[in-house]
Enzyme design. Structure first.
Site, PDB file in Angstrom:
ATOM      1  N   ALA A 206      41.679  53.852 -51.514  1.00 14.94           N
ATOM      2  CA  ALA A 206      41.970  55.268 -51.368  1.00 14.94           C
ATOM      3  C   ALA A 206      40.829  56.058 -50.728  1.00 14.94           C
ATOM      4  CB  ALA A 206      42.306  55.858 -52.734  1.00 14.94           C
ATOM      5  N   CYS A 207      41.191  57.102 -50.009  1.00 15.34           N
ATOM      6  CA  CYS A 207      40.337  58.234 -49.658  1.00 15.34           C
ATOM      7  C   CYS A 207      39.445  58.089 -48.426  1.00 15.34           C
ATOM      8  CB  CYS A 207      39.454  58.629 -50.839  1.00 15.34           C
ATOM      9  SG  CYS A 207      40.371  58.876 -52.360  1.00 15.34           S
TER      10      CYS A 207
END
Length: 481
Positions: free
Chosen positions: A15-16
């Site tokens: 993620a991210c």
């Protein structure tokens, strides 16, 4: 439950994308930190205010993994973007601004290599991403203190994950990496530079004698050195090479993509052996350009992920964004104002960034709707539902939606100049009146955008149904007053 937690953890692993821009590198002199929370394409998030609180000695904060820490006697008010409770994996506050005028975004997940893991393993009951903002934001008065507080917690309690965190106040921004179970390092962001951060450690050499601009755990170099693990680059030790995994293709694409986006003249190569963390942009960076970065799918390059041959490549602007945020810290803001968070619910590509100040006392009710299934009353599902339709055909459905929201954002950015002036004037005279105005303005902006999103959704749904698989002569264009 075990399977749900396992799935949640596996999603977070990839993620991210983070971003930070120094104040001399931005168009308006603000410090910018931001992140895309790429946790899932159907992942309801809330946006709330956590009020100030007082705690008795011995009262504890507890996370699901067994992490415990005593609460501060006085906890500062702060905003946050938590998971809904039904996700059942902790708070995941994501980002926020506290009443002392300190902002943070936590975290960009990153991964230590096996050799480091053996000598300083992650701590199962240590501090997780899910808890970091909720533990740190209530305690700190400056960005630098944020690094100090978080670093002390990691050294004492251990970290459950490798993580990258950004802090900012009116004066400076700090970039921090939690590199192993107990080791961490942080540097003050150069005022004239920016960084775009994928899920990989990127800190290289740091001067441990430069206490003004560098902070780190005491064994950050000694630990890998005494175990024969310290790695060099261009004649100096390099933290990312020492502690981190080999950069994956998806991380490489985002590091290259961010640097290509802001510094195209430098012709950064995708196969660059070691990416620099901080870069100089070709031009001053505006907040709307950071919005476009968070939507970026490498359009116009050989890696354009909208092209069939690049299907499966990792974009910055992925459909798996649950929310995206950009926080501006401006020198003229009193601490009661804090900073300005631009937040897009759902994935940024076909959503809209809406501004709210850190000094608010409440948020729109649509930001508080619980549950994991589609709910038209939810701000997240309102914007994500529209994006879902737009992405069925990015040319014939999506382009009109994206263009509409872009113009809407530019108008908000322009109008924000006058809003800022009024807020600053109010804060100097009457902090309660300023808080009320900030709160009412944020709620009114959300109300307007949610109403427009619902209208566009209705129009696009009708447009798709009418064509019923037939060739589309003229792409969808929203018509909203």
């Amino acid at each position: 439950m075990v399977m749900l937690l396992s799935l949640s953890t596996s999603v977070n692993v990839f993620a991210c994308t983070g971003v930070v821009v120094g104040k001399d590198a931005t168009e308006d002199g603000s410090i910018i930190i931001g992140r895309t929370e790429d946790i899932g394409a159907a992942y309801n998030k809330n946006f709330v205010v956590v009020p100030a609180a007082t705690y008795k000695k011995g009262e504890m904060f507890e996370d699901l993994n067994g992490f415990k820490i005593e609460q501060p006697t006085k906890a500062y008010k702060y905003t946050m973007l938590p998971d809904v409770a039904e996700h059942e994996d902790g708070i995941y506050a994501a980002a926020g601004i506290n009443e002392q005028g300190v902002a943070m975004t936590a975290t960009v997940s990153a991964y230590l290599n096996e050799a480091i893991q053996k000598v300083d393993p992650l701590v199962e009951s240590g501090l997780r991403e899910a808890a970091i903002p909720s533990v740190v934001l209530p305690r700190i008065k400056t960005a630098k203190e944020g690094v100090q507080v978080l670093g002390e917690i990691v050294e004492k309690h251990g970290s459950a994950e490798g993580n990258i965190i950004l802090f900012a106040d009116q004066n400076e921004a700090w970039y921090m990496e939690i590199l192993s179970g107990h080791q961490w390092a942080a540097v003050k962001v150069p005022d004239d530079m920016y960084a775009v951060i994928p899920n990989a450690f990127m800190l290289g050499y740091i001067d441990l004698n430069d206490q003004e601009n560098v902070m780190a755990s005491k064994d950050i170099i000694n630990m890998p050195a005494k175990n024969g693990l310290l790695k060099n680059h261009e004649g100096k030790f390099h933290l990312a090479l020492t502690y981190g995994e080999t950069m994956t293709e998806g991380n490489r694409l985002r590091a290259w993509g961010g640097q290509h986006f802001f510094s195209p003249s430098q012709n950064i190569a995708l196969d660059t052996p070691v990416f620099d963390l901080f870069m100089k942009a070709d031009d001053k960076i505006s907040v709307d350009e950071v919005m476009d970065l968070q939507r970026y799918r490498y359009e116009g390059t050989a890696n354009d992920v909208n092209l069939p041959e690049n299907k499966g490549k990792r974009a910055i602007g992925t459909e798996n964004q649950a929310e995206c945020h950009i926080i501006q810290m401006k020198e003229e803001y009193p601490k009661e104002v804090g900073g300005l968070m631009w937040m897009a619910m759902g994935n940024a590509e076909h959503s809209v960034y809406l501004p709210t100040f850190g000094g608010i006392t409440d948020t729109h009710e649509a930001y508080k709707v619980p549950g994991v299934n589609y709910n038209p009353l939810s701000a997240y599902w309102t914007f994500r539902g529209l994006s879902t339709l737009a992405e069925l055909d990015r040319v014939n459905y999506g382009q009109g939606v994206r263009s509409y929201w872009k113009q809407y954002e530019l108008e908000l950015i322009k109008a924000q100049e006058e809003v800022d002036k009024k807020v600053v004037e109010l804060a100097k005279k009457d902090t309660k009146a300023a808080a009320m105005y900030m709160t009412e303005t944020g709620i009114a902006t959300a109300e307007d955008a949610i109403g427009k999103a619902n209208e566009i959704h209705s129009q696009l749904y009708t447009f798709i149904a009418k064509h019923g698989g037939r060739a589309i002569k003229n792409p969808f264009v929203p018509v909203v007053e």
